[in-house]
Enzyme design. Structure first.
Site, PDB file in Angstrom:
ATOM      1  N   LYS B  79       0.848  -1.198   0.000  1.00 13.44           N
ATOM      2  CA  LYS B  79       0.000   0.000   0.000  1.00 13.44           C
ATOM      3  C   LYS B  79       0.882   1.246   0.000  1.00 13.44           C
ATOM      4  O   LYS B  79       1.915   1.276   0.681  1.00 13.44           O
ATOM      5  CB  LYS B  79      -0.908  -0.019   1.237  1.00 13.44           C
ATOM      6  CG  LYS B  79      -1.960   1.076   1.269  1.00 13.44           C
ATOM      7  CD  LYS B  79      -2.869   0.916   2.488  1.00 13.44           C
ATOM      8  CE  LYS B  79      -3.944   1.975   2.553  1.00 13.44           C
ATOM      9  NZ  LYS B  79      -4.834   1.805   3.726  1.00 13.44           N
ATOM     10  N   SER B 154      -9.743   1.881   2.815  1.00 12.47           N
ATOM     11  CA  SER B 154      -8.852   2.601   1.930  1.00 12.47           C
ATOM     12  C   SER B 154      -7.813   1.738   1.220  1.00 12.47           C
ATOM     13  O   SER B 154      -7.193   2.197   0.266  1.00 12.47           O
ATOM     14  CB  SER B 154      -8.112   3.672   2.721  1.00 12.47           C
ATOM     15  OG  SER B 154      -7.257   3.066   3.689  1.00 12.47           O
ATOM     16  N   SER B 178      -9.914  -0.472   7.016  1.00 12.12           N
ATOM     17  CA  SER B 178      -9.321  -0.270   5.690  1.00 12.12           C
ATOM     18  C   SER B 178      -8.605  -1.478   5.089  1.00 12.12           C
ATOM     19  O   SER B 178      -8.235  -1.445   3.920  1.00 12.12           O
ATOM     20  CB  SER B 178      -8.349   0.902   5.723  1.00 12.12           C
ATOM     21  OG  SER B 178      -9.052   2.112   5.695  1.00 12.12           O
TER      22      SER B 178
END
Lengths: 95, 502
Positions: B79, B154, B178
């Site tokens: 990420k 996210s 997330s």
């Protein structure tokens, strides 16, 4: 909870965010809605409840004051938007 | 056999037997990215050449018989809020669009040492603020199961990349769901470890008392293998727990006879969609058949989770994001307005105005408001107190149950654009995942079914702090006796491309 335009301007100033007029209106409306929603916490009596700031027991972490390797200055300065020699360059602060 | 669709432990076996090379695996993944990612947009940065060079080095080691870690030679996606030395780490924000960290996050350093191949950095909601990966400065990520649906957020890029065969596994971060919510939306497995179990050093801070890094994988065994590597004490993170890390693969036991699983009734109220409820009920029946003792329980403060979260997380964020000022790294305004007067403050204000997206500004404003003079007690302190009540709910429930089972989300993946103009509606989509962060608990999302339209549905398990093994055991048993995790979205996405080509 209604957030006035003046409140929005005050918070934006504290947060160092410059907002356009239409943004002030939009954020004011949205923040009012969110604050209206979080008011539901007031349904609960929390007078005798301790706050949780962290879920793990925290204590200061100390170590010996000894020299350790740090990042090379050049590696760190490589990301600077504006630099001069070994320094970060910023606009004038004092007249 | 498509190498890019295998699990990490399957590839590990093939590499060890020298039946495939790390280069072949890496090429398969890169080829898939080349074919798919203009539709999915899972990646912000793809390291094609560097990844192949790393794979070549790993192959040399394997040839010399230096097969070490079970993760060696396996491609991973990271990420884009986890720092990678010399590789852009943007948090999907304009304000960090060109930031190249001079150091590795602790998890990245550990993976590097284990010989993992870094394929690239994945798209996300800007600074991890969002539930749909629509708040990215680099465009929305699309759900591989239906390109018109959101992948969740996210960590939407990481989950979508795993689901679409664009990596073998990935790391995400989870502040209010997330990792779990996008894993649920993309039909893959995502685990948020106990707060403090994985070092946050090098994870760009959003809400420091809630943030935690965790794996997104195709099956539970890969989750356990990644957990073995990323967990553990780190002197560089003062909130890191100094506890022994077990071998999580030992928890992969296909047996849940006699385990007590609680179903908190508050998670099955009005807001839950019928297809989600049905899939969860089916999963509960399956677990009962496997010998689990399933009973209803209660977490009475569940309904306050979203309100607590959006006060605490935004307060912490407003403080953490004060560092983006255009001085030391990232974007600086080109505006000349500052020439007029008080130059420095004008530079800050214009940099932040131009560099941050709407959701980030909204949260900085909300957090600043909640911390400002006269409001602190009414908002931030009040939220911290109710946070204590949420924790106490869990303490009580775990006296009676080994773990708790809930839907990961109340709805299946929603359409891109559906909630983006209504922040409160978007916030409420995290209602089932937030509590685990507020209480610091470990939690996992695993696939448990699909809607009639073919969209994945996720099931969440939560356990006591540091009881990741219980989650792995229940999840593994469920997985071994079901096949939801084996379904792949390739047909849908490939079909779309085939149709478009004609």
């Amino acid at each position: 909870m209604k957030i006035s335009k003046k409140d929005v301007e005050h918070v934006a100033k504290l947060a160092r965010l410059r907002l356009a007029e239409e943004e002030k209106e939009k954020f004011g409306k949205q923040l009012s809605e969110i604050l209206e929603y979080v008011k539901k916490l007031n349904e609960l009596d929390t007078e005798k409840v301790e706050p949780t700031s962290h879920v793990v027991p925290l204590k200061n972490v100390m170590r010996e004051d000894e020299v350790r390797p740090s990042l090379p200055v050049e590696d760190v300065l490589r990301n600077a938007p504006v630099r001069e020699g070994k320094y970060f360059k910023v606009p004038k602060i004092i007249q | 056999m498509n190498l890019n669709e295998l699990t990490g432990h399957e590839i590990n076996k093939l590499l060890a037997r020298k039946e495939v090379s790390a280069i072949e695996v890496t090429e398969a993944v890169l080829k898939r990215i080349g074919k798919m990612d203009d539709r999915i947009n899972a990646y912000v940065t793809v390291r094609s050449e560097e990844a192949l060079r790393e794979a070549e080095e790993i192959d040399k080691k394997i040839q010399r018989g230096e097969m070490g870690s079970p993760l060696m030679g396996i491609p991973i996606a990271i990420k884009d809020n986890i720092c990678t030395r010399g590789v852009k780490t943007t948090c999907s924000s304009k304000i960090l669009h060109n930031f190249q960290p001079p150091y590795d996050a602790t998890v990245v350093a550990k993976l590097r040492k284990a010989g993992v191949i870094f394929i690239g950095k994945t798209n996300m909601d800007e600074f991890a603020m969002g539930s749909s990966t629509e708040n990215s400065a680099f465009g929305s990520t699309h759900n591989p199961w239906n390109l018109n649906a959101v992948p969740g957020g996210s960590s939407g890029g990481s989950a979508a990349a795993v689901a679409a065969g664009e990596t073998i596994f990935a790391l995400g971060s989870d502040t209010g769901g997330s990792i779990r919510q996008p894993a649920g939306f993309c039909g893959v497995t995502g685990m948020k470890p106990t707060y403090g179990l994985v070092s946050r050093y090098g994870l760009v801070a959003f809400a420091s008392s809630l943030d935690q890094i965790g794996p997104i994988t195709r099956d539970i065994r890969d989750t356990a293998i990644l957990m073995n590597l990323i967990c553990g004490h780190d002197p560089k993170d003062s909130t890191s727990l100094n506890v022994p890390v077990p071998d999580y693969t030992q928890a992969l036991v296909n047996d849940i006879k006699g385990l007590k699983i609680g179903i908190p009734k508050e998670y099955f109220g009005e807001g839950i969609e019928l297809e989600v409820r049905e899939a969860i009920e089916k999963a509960i029946e399956a677990l009962k058949k496997l010998g689990a003792n399933v009973k209803e329980t209660s977490l009475p403060h569940t309904e306050y989770g979203v309100a607590i979260y959006y006060l605490i997380a935004t307060a912490e964020a407003s403080s953490n994001l004060a560092r983006y000022d255009g001085v030391r790294y990232g974007y600086r305004t080109k505006s000349e307005r500052r020439k007029a007067k008080g130059e420095m403050v004008q530079m800050y204000e214009d940099t932040r105005r131009e560099g941050f997206g709407d959701e980030v500004k909204r949260r900085i404003m909300l957090g600043t408001y909640g911390l400002s003079a006269g409001y602190y007690d009414a908002y931030y302190l009040k939220a911290q107190k109710v946070r204590t009540l949420v924790r106490e709910d869990f303490d009580k429930a775990f006296k009676d149950f080994h773990c708790l089972l809930t839907p990961t989300s109340s709805t299946p993946p929603f359409r891109i654009g559906e909630k983006i103009d209504d922040p409160l509606k978007m916030y409420l989509s995290d209602i089932f995942t937030i509590s685990a962060n507020l209480a610091g608990l470990p939690a996992i999302s695993i696939p448990c079914g699909f809607t009639k339209g073919g969209l994945p549905i996720g099931l969440q398990l939560m356990a006591k702090p540091l009881n990741e093994e219980m989650l792995l055991r229940v999840a593994y048993t469920f997985e071994q006796n079901t096949d939801h995790h084996l379904r792949k979205p390739v047909l849908d996405a490939d079909k779309k491309i085939a149709t478009d080509d004609h």
